[in-house]
Scaffold this motif. Structure first.
Motif, PDB file in Angstrom:
ATOM      1  N   GLN A 108      27.901  30.322  36.600  1.00  0.00           N
ATOM      2  CA  GLN A 108      28.395  31.700  36.995  1.00  0.00           C
ATOM      3  C   GLN A 108      29.735  31.143  38.006  1.00  0.00           C
ATOM      4  O   GLN A 108      29.809  30.548  38.939  1.00  0.00           O
ATOM      5  CB  GLN A 108      27.435  32.146  38.074  1.00  0.00           C
ATOM      6  N   LEU A 109      30.756  32.039  37.664  1.00  0.00           N
ATOM      7  CA  LEU A 109      32.081  31.860  38.301  1.00  0.00           C
ATOM      8  C   LEU A 109      32.588  33.023  38.908  1.00  0.00           C
ATOM      9  O   LEU A 109      32.707  33.837  37.994  1.00  0.00           O
ATOM     10  CB  LEU A 109      33.257  31.077  37.310  1.00  0.00           C
ATOM     11  N   THR A 110      32.446  33.103  40.085  1.00  0.00           N
ATOM     12  CA  THR A 110      32.993  34.446  40.817  1.00  0.00           C
ATOM     13  C   THR A 110      34.271  34.050  41.484  1.00  0.00           C
ATOM     14  O   THR A 110      34.439  33.334  42.091  1.00  0.00           O
ATOM     15  CB  THR A 110      31.990  34.686  42.101  1.00  0.00           C
ATOM     16  N   ILE A 111      35.296  34.947  41.021  1.00  0.00           N
ATOM     17  CA  ILE A 111      36.577  34.965  41.507  1.00  0.00           C
ATOM     18  C   ILE A 111      36.885  35.933  42.557  1.00  0.00           C
ATOM     19  O   ILE A 111      36.464  37.273  42.101  1.00  0.00           O
ATOM     20  CB  ILE A 111      37.577  35.122  40.401  1.00  0.00           C
ATOM     21  N   VAL A 112      37.229  35.559  43.784  1.00  0.00           N
ATOM     22  CA  VAL A 112      37.657  36.601  44.759  1.00  0.00           C
ATOM     23  C   VAL A 112      39.125  36.337  45.007  1.00  0.00           C
ATOM     24  O   VAL A 112      39.355  35.285  44.978  1.00  0.00           O
ATOM     25  CB  VAL A 112      36.742  36.229  46.118  1.00  0.00           C
ATOM     26  N   THR A 113      39.761  37.543  45.358  1.00  0.00           N
ATOM     27  CA  THR A 113      41.215  37.426  45.643  1.00  0.00           C
ATOM     28  C   THR A 113      41.731  38.093  46.702  1.00  0.00           C
ATOM     29  O   THR A 113      41.259  39.182  47.081  1.00  0.00           O
ATOM     30  CB  THR A 113      42.153  37.545  44.478  1.00  0.00           C
TER      31      THR A 113
END
Length: 280
Positions: A108-113
Motif C-alpha cells: 500500500q503506497l499512500t501519496i500525500v502532497t
C-alpha cells in the motif's frame, strides 16, 4: 541508470529499496521541491514582473482577499497561466509507476502532497492534497464549489480529474474578471488553503492515518517547515516507522533514518527501478 549517481548514493538507494520491498504500508509526502523540478516556482521564489512588489505571504490570505479580491484573483490567474504548460517530471512518473506496481504486489503506497498543482494526477497517481487544488474554485462566503467558466477570449486549459468517479473535464481560463457565486453572490476564490486557514479535514485525516499506520514514511522535496504537514514524519516515527528523506538540501531533522541527497527526479526513477526488480 544507477551509474548516473555517485557510488555513495547508489549504495543508499539500494539499501533503501531493500527496506521498502520488505514493508507493506508506505506513506509518501511530496513538497514544493518536486514541482520545482517541473519548473513551477515555490512560495520562497521572488515574485516577478508586475508582481515583484508583492510577497506571496501578503496575497495568499483571507484578509488580502477581503481587502482587495481583484488583486488576489488576478495574481492567481497569472499564476495559473504561468504553470499551465508544466508537465510531470521523472519523480512524478516514478511515484505513479510505483503506486500502480505496489497494488499488484500487496503493498500500500499512500501519496500525500503539499503541492496545489495537478502534476501527480497527470502522471496517473492517486494523491491526497493537503493545501488544496490550483485548478479548482469555490465561493469565499458559502464554500460552494464553482466549476463555471466566465466569458473570455483568453487562454483555456482543459484538465481531467483522473481520480474522480465521473471522469469529468473542466476548462480553465485566465480572465481576471471577478466571478460571483450563483448561490449567494459571494466572490469566487481559488480552492487553496491560505495562510492562517485550516487544512481540509478529510484530507488531513487521510494523511494522519497513513502516517500513523505506515511502516516507512518518505519525505520528498519538502523543507519540513510548514505545519501541520511537517508533523506527519513525527507521527510516523512515534508509531515505529522508518523515515526517509529525499532532498538535495536535507533538513536538520533528527527523526530521519535514511537521507538521499539528490533531486527527486534523479533518485526516484532509480529507486523504483530497484524496487520493481526486487518485487518481481
Amino acid at each position: 541508470m544507477l551509474a548516473e549517481l555517485s557510488s555513495e548514493l547508489i549504495v543508499e538507494v539500494q539499501r533503501t529499496a531493500k527496506l521498502l520491498v520488505a514493508k507493506q504500508r508506505i506513506c509518501v509526502l511530496t513538497g514544493a521541491g518536486v514541482s520545482a523540478e517541473s519548473g513551477i516556482p515555490t512560495f520562497r521564489d521572488k515574485q516577478t514582473g508586475l508582481w515583484s512588489q508583492y510577497r506571496a505571504e501578503d496575497l495568499a490570505t483571507c484578509t488580502a482577499f477581503a481587502r482587495d479580491p481583484q488583486l488576489v484573483w488576478s495574481w492567481y490567474q497569472w499564476g495559473r497561466q504561468l504553470v499551465s504548460d508544466k508537465t510531470p517530471n521523472p519523480a512524478h512518473h516514478a511515484l505513479a509507476q510505483w503506486q500502480q506496481h505496489a497494488g499488484l504486489k500487496n503493498q500500500q503506497l499512500t501519496i500525500v502532497t503539499q503541492n496545489v498543482d495537478d502534476l501527480h494526477e497527470q502522471a496517473d497517481s492517486t494523491v491526497t492534497h493537503l493545501h488544496g487544488h490550483l485548478w479548482r474554485n469555490r465561493c469565499s462566503q458559502c464554500d460552494m464549489p464553482h466549476n463555471g467558466v466566465s466569458n473570455s477570449k483568453s487562454f483555456n486549459r482543459v484538465t481531467s480529474n483522473r481520480n474522480s468517479s465521473d471522469n469529468s473535464s473542466t476548462a480553465h481560463n485566465y480572465n481576471e474578471k471577478l466571478l460571483n457565486c450563483t448561490d449567494c453572490g459571494g466572490y469566487i476564490r481559488p480552492d487553496i488553503v491560505w495562510f492562517g486557514e485550516s487544512l481540509p479535514s478529510e484530507a488531513w485525516q487521510t494523511a494522519e492515518n497513513a502516517a500513523a499506520n505506515c511502516e516507512v514514511f518518505i519525505s520528498i522535496g519538502t523543507s519540513s517547515l510548514v505545519y501541520p504537514a511537517a508533523g506527519l514524519a513525527q507521527i510516523a516515527k512515534q508509531n515505529g516507522a522508518k523515515i526517509i528523506e529525499i532532498n538535495p538540501n536535507p533538513t536538520p531533522n533528527t527523526v530521519v533514518d535514511i537521507t538521499l541527497v539528490a533531486n527527486a527526479g534523479v533518485v526516484m526513477p532509480q529507486l523504483f527501478s530497484q524496487i520493481s526488480v526486487l518485487l518481481s
